[in-house]
Motif scaffolding. Sequence first.
Motif, PDB file in Angstrom:
ATOM      1  N   THR A 121       0.837  -1.212   0.000  1.00 14.83           N
ATOM      2  CA  THR A 121       0.000   0.000   0.000  1.00 14.83           C
ATOM      3  C   THR A 121       0.864   1.251   0.000  1.00 14.83           C
ATOM      4  O   THR A 121       0.569   2.218  -0.703  1.00 14.83           O
ATOM      5  N   SER A 122       1.942   1.236   0.776  1.00 12.02           N
ATOM      6  CA  SER A 122       2.827   2.404   0.822  1.00 12.02           C
ATOM      7  C   SER A 122       3.447   2.665  -0.548  1.00 12.02           C
ATOM      8  O   SER A 122       3.474   3.799  -1.026  1.00 12.02           O
ATOM      9  N   TYR A 123       3.940   1.606  -1.199  1.00 12.64           N
ATOM     10  CA  TYR A 123       4.515   1.790  -2.532  1.00 12.64           C
ATOM     11  C   TYR A 123       3.458   2.270  -3.525  1.00 12.64           C
ATOM     12  O   TYR A 123       3.746   3.099  -4.392  1.00 12.64           O
ATOM     13  N   LYS A 124       2.245   1.784  -3.384  1.00 12.57           N
ATOM     14  CA  LYS A 124       1.177   2.219  -4.298  1.00 12.57           C
ATOM     15  C   LYS A 124       0.822   3.685  -4.089  1.00 12.57           C
ATOM     16  O   LYS A 124       0.274   4.334  -4.975  1.00 12.57           O
ATOM     17  N   LYS A 125       1.146   4.191  -2.899  1.00 11.02           N
ATOM     18  CA  LYS A 125       0.939   5.621  -2.648  1.00 11.02           C
ATOM     19  C   LYS A 125       2.158   6.444  -3.086  1.00 11.02           C
ATOM     20  O   LYS A 125       2.261   7.617  -2.789  1.00 11.02           O
ATOM     21  N   ASN A 126       3.063   5.786  -3.775  1.00  8.77           N
ATOM     22  CA  ASN A 126       4.217   6.471  -4.370  1.00  8.77           C
ATOM     23  C   ASN A 126       5.267   6.958  -3.386  1.00  8.77           C
ATOM     24  O   ASN A 126       5.886   8.014  -3.586  1.00  8.77           O
ATOM     25  N   ILE A 127       5.496   6.162  -2.338  1.00 12.16           N
ATOM     26  CA  ILE A 127       6.679   6.424  -1.527  1.00 12.16           C
ATOM     27  C   ILE A 127       7.910   6.026  -2.344  1.00 12.16           C
ATOM     28  O   ILE A 127       7.784   5.353  -3.366  1.00 12.16           O
ATOM     29  N   SER A 128       9.076   6.429  -1.863  1.00 11.26           N
ATOM     30  CA  SER A 128      10.290   6.041  -2.564  1.00 11.26           C
ATOM     31  C   SER A 128      10.774   4.662  -2.120  1.00 11.26           C
ATOM     32  O   SER A 128      11.119   3.822  -2.962  1.00 11.26           O
ATOM     33  N   SER A 129      10.836   4.442  -0.814  1.00  4.81           N
ATOM     34  CA  SER A 129      11.301   3.148  -0.325  1.00  4.81           C
ATOM     35  C   SER A 129      10.741   2.870   1.062  1.00  4.81           C
ATOM     36  O   SER A 129      10.238   3.766   1.724  1.00  4.81           O
ATOM     37  N   TYR A 130      10.866   1.618   1.475  1.00  2.00           N
ATOM     38  CA  TYR A 130      10.262   1.156   2.735  1.00  2.00           C
ATOM     39  C   TYR A 130      11.313   0.355   3.487  1.00  2.00           C
ATOM     40  O   TYR A 130      11.902  -0.584   2.951  1.00  2.00           O
ATOM     41  N   ILE A 131      11.550   0.737   4.730  1.00  2.00           N
ATOM     42  CA  ILE A 131      12.535   0.019   5.549  1.00  2.00           C
ATOM     43  C   ILE A 131      11.845  -0.451   6.821  1.00  2.00           C
ATOM     44  O   ILE A 131      11.204   0.344   7.523  1.00  2.00           O
ATOM     45  N   VAL A 132      11.995  -1.738   7.109  1.00  2.00           N
ATOM     46  CA  VAL A 132      11.501  -2.255   8.392  1.00  2.00           C
ATOM     47  C   VAL A 132      12.592  -2.022   9.426  1.00  2.00           C
ATOM     48  O   VAL A 132      13.744  -2.414   9.225  1.00  2.00           O
ATOM     49  N   LYS A 133      12.215  -1.351  10.518  1.00  2.00           N
ATOM     50  CA  LYS A 133      13.212  -1.004  11.549  1.00  2.00           C
ATOM     51  C   LYS A 133      13.815  -2.257  12.156  1.00  2.00           C
ATOM     52  O   LYS A 133      13.119  -3.036  12.803  1.00  2.00           O
ATOM     53  N   PRO A 134      15.152  -2.457  12.007  1.00  2.00           N
ATOM     54  CA  PRO A 134      15.758  -3.585  12.711  1.00  2.00           C
ATOM     55  C   PRO A 134      15.731  -3.324  14.224  1.00  2.00           C
ATOM     56  O   PRO A 134      15.937  -2.192  14.646  1.00  2.00           O
ATOM     57  N   PRO A 135      15.471  -4.350  15.017  1.00  2.00           N
ATOM     58  CA  PRO A 135      15.378  -4.144  16.460  1.00  2.00           C
ATOM     59  C   PRO A 135      16.712  -3.811  17.132  1.00  2.00           C
ATOM     60  O   PRO A 135      16.757  -3.057  18.084  1.00  2.00           O
ATOM     61  N   GLU A 136      17.802  -4.358  16.603  1.00  2.00           N
ATOM     62  CA  GLU A 136      19.119  -4.100  17.186  1.00  2.00           C
ATOM     63  C   GLU A 136      19.678  -2.782  16.675  1.00  2.00           C
ATOM     64  O   GLU A 136      19.610  -2.510  15.474  1.00  2.00           O
ATOM     65  N   ASN A 137      20.264  -1.990  17.562  1.00  2.00           N
ATOM     66  CA  ASN A 137      20.732  -0.659  17.171  1.00  2.00           C
ATOM     67  C   ASN A 137      21.803  -0.684  16.080  1.00  2.00           C
ATOM     68  O   ASN A 137      21.827   0.163  15.194  1.00  2.00           O
ATOM     69  N   GLU A 138      22.678  -1.681  16.153  1.00  2.00           N
ATOM     70  CA  GLU A 138      23.760  -1.768  15.157  1.00  2.00           C
ATOM     71  C   GLU A 138      23.186  -1.984  13.754  1.00  2.00           C
ATOM     72  O   GLU A 138      23.608  -1.355  12.783  1.00  2.00           O
ATOM     73  N   GLU A 139      22.218  -2.884  13.681  1.00  2.00           N
ATOM     74  CA  GLU A 139      21.549  -3.149  12.405  1.00  2.00           C
ATOM     75  C   GLU A 139      20.752  -1.930  11.953  1.00  2.00           C
ATOM     76  O   GLU A 139      20.679  -1.627  10.756  1.00  2.00           O
ATOM     77  N   PHE A 140      20.153  -1.250  12.918  1.00  2.00           N
ATOM     78  CA  PHE A 140      19.376  -0.039  12.630  1.00  2.00           C
ATOM     79  C   PHE A 140      20.281   1.011  11.997  1.00  2.00           C
ATOM     80  O   PHE A 140      19.955   1.593  10.970  1.00  2.00           O
ATOM     81  N   GLN A 141      21.440   1.228  12.605  1.00  2.00           N
ATOM     82  CA  GLN A 141      22.399   2.206  12.065  1.00  2.00           C
ATOM     83  C   GLN A 141      22.840   1.810  10.657  1.00  2.00           C
ATOM     84  O   GLN A 141      22.930   2.646   9.763  1.00  2.00           O
ATOM     85  N   ARG A 142      23.109   0.530  10.474  1.00  2.00           N
ATOM     86  CA  ARG A 142      23.557   0.039   9.174  1.00  2.00           C
ATOM     87  C   ARG A 142      22.479   0.311   8.108  1.00  2.00           C
ATOM     88  O   ARG A 142      22.790   0.716   6.994  1.00  2.00           O
ATOM     89  N   ALA A 143      21.227   0.101   8.479  1.00  2.00           N
ATOM     90  CA  ALA A 143      20.129   0.342   7.540  1.00  2.00           C
ATOM     91  C   ALA A 143      20.041   1.820   7.178  1.00  2.00           C
ATOM     92  O   ALA A 143      19.866   2.178   6.006  1.00  2.00           O
ATOM     93  N   ILE A 144      20.180   2.677   8.176  1.00  2.00           N
ATOM     94  CA  ILE A 144      20.122   4.127   7.923  1.00  2.00           C
ATOM     95  C   ILE A 144      21.295   4.549   7.040  1.00  2.00           C
ATOM     96  O   ILE A 144      21.149   5.302   6.079  1.00  2.00           O
ATOM     97  N   PHE A 145      22.491   4.030   7.332  1.00  2.00           N
ATOM     98  CA  PHE A 145      23.673   4.366   6.529  1.00  2.00           C
ATOM     99  C   PHE A 145      23.471   3.926   5.082  1.00  2.00           C
ATOM    100  O   PHE A 145      23.811   4.643   4.149  1.00  2.00           O
ATOM    101  N   SER A 146      22.933   2.732   4.915  1.00  2.00           N
ATOM    102  CA  SER A 146      22.689   2.218   3.565  1.00  2.00           C
ATOM    103  C   SER A 146      21.747   3.143   2.808  1.00  2.00           C
ATOM    104  O   SER A 146      21.976   3.467   1.640  1.00  2.00           O
TER     105      SER A 146
END
Lengths: 139, 142
Positions: free
Chosen positions: A97-122
């Motif tokens: 639904t989010s993509y159909k509303k023309n967002i650019s991308s969708y990220i599921v928040k990783p629960p661990e902070n290190e993974e979260f930071q890595r996702a944001i950096f990416s």
Amino acid sequence: MKTRTLKILLIEDNKAEVYQVLDAIMTHNEDGMDVISSLEEKRLNNRNNYPDLIILDLNLPQHSGRQLISDIKKHEELKTNPIIVLTSSDMEDDIKTSYKKNISSYIVKPPENEEFQRAIFSALDFYSITQMPTNNYTR
Amino acid sequence: MKTKKRFDILIVEDNPADVYLIRECLSDRGIIPHLHIVNDGVEALKFLERQPPFDDKPLPKLVILDLNLPKISGFQVLEFIKKDNRFKSIPVIILSTSSSIKDISHSYSLNANCYVVKPKDLEDFSRVVGSIEDFWLETAEV
């Protein structure tokens, strides 16, 4: 290769979540981040504050993040800005639904902070090599 | 971190050198991308519609789309994808030599997910492909 730092608008009303994103963004050395919790904020009337990128959580207690996507897409100045949905929901329906509303991308928040930071950096690494629809791409 | 699974990418590109470079720059770590290459806009639409010779092809998870294509333009392909309910949720990355304001604005107005200018430098090209791979295959949900 010349990449740009990004002006980011975070739409989030949970303080802890704001700090977590801010921490990741500042570590990545971006241009700065503005935080609002609704589109009514007066700051949005100032052209100098217009962001490159919008980060939005679907699960905002006060407002529906899902409705916010639709509202941003009608906002005269923000409607073409890329929206990254950053949210805990990994439901297929929310993603589609989010993509159909023309967002650019969708990220599921990783629960661990290190993974979260890595996702944001990416995300920041990627969006800093893209061209933005506003005049800010000349920065 | 995502587990290894199939990730189909449709690349709409008529320059064989760029196709070669994209293939070469993609690494084999993490998720394995399956590349489907078409050389013009008409083939792109046939691929998505699963018309012959693409009737056995899967729907891509991501489209990388050049703007300067023979037959029909990248803009027309983008518009087709983003107006069709069957395909509009597929992220489309414009990857073009054009850095014109007009092309960038027009792409976003047609709901491109993002716009990347193809670097001329090989090292930069590799970095761009690596960044696309890292974000779209390993980080973002599609």
